[in-house]
Write a protein that holds these residues in place. Structure first.
Motif: not given
Length: 192
Positions: A88, A90-91, A93-97, A123-125, A171
């Protein structure tokens, strides 16, 4: 009175063989730079099995995690090589790719990760995923890219191109060079 010793005659090969060997041994000792055992080019200085590696930024936040059945470090080039890595990124914004591949390499100081063989970035979202042969990631710039043909998927849409770039902190993503795609029509009640 001088004394001379005469040896019986020998074949020429018998004299040259030992003399050549002694000359070789004598020359080896002159340079004094014999290789250090266990530290030759390409030989690992350590390996780990069923390893999990997490990297942290200066504030103590995790920004990269890799899990692998086998991790090998070679001191001559200071590269960590992995088998079947799963990890993973982490960007900001604390999102994990999510990233996966058949093999991986982490370069000096861990700044660049290279994934090879069925490399994937998810991409998580926005639910898009990238499939390519070789994927690079630079931690300093949060930039993932591939110079090998890439397939980008999102829901039932598919796009192909010869180069892919993504800046995960922004993003933002770009697919270029010979881009082709399949974008199915949506029904009117699904909106735009």
């Amino acid at each position: 009175m001088p004394v001379s010793l005469v040896a019986p005659p020998r074949p020429a090969g018998a004299v040259a063989g030992p003399g050549g060997g002694l000359t070789y041994l004598d020359q080896r000792g002159e340079n004094g730079q014999e290789p250090v055992i266990g530290n030759t080019v390409g030989e690992p200085d350590y390996y780990l099995e069923d390893a999990s590696m997490t990297r942290f930024d200066e504030r103590g936040r995790a920004y990269q995690r890799l899990e692998t059945p086998r991790l090998v470090h070679t001191p001559s080039d200071d590269i960590i090589r992995t088998e079947a890595p799963h990890g993973y990124l982490t960007d900001d914004q604390q999102r994990q790719w999510q990233v996966t591949s058949q093999t991986g390499q982490l370069s000096r100081n861990g700044e660049q990760l290279t994934l090879q063989g069925d490399a994937r970035l998810i991409q998580p979202e926005q639910a898009w995923s990238l499939e390519t042969q070789t994927l690079h990631y630079d931690n300093r710039e949060a930039h993932a890219w591939s110079d090998t043909p890439s397939v980008l998927r999102q829901h039932n849409q598919t796009m192909r191109g010869n180069r892919f770039d993504a800046w995960i902190d922004e993003d933002r993503m770009r697919l270029t060079d010979n881009v082709q795609g399949r974008l199915p029509q949506q029904s009117e009640d699904q909106g735009s």
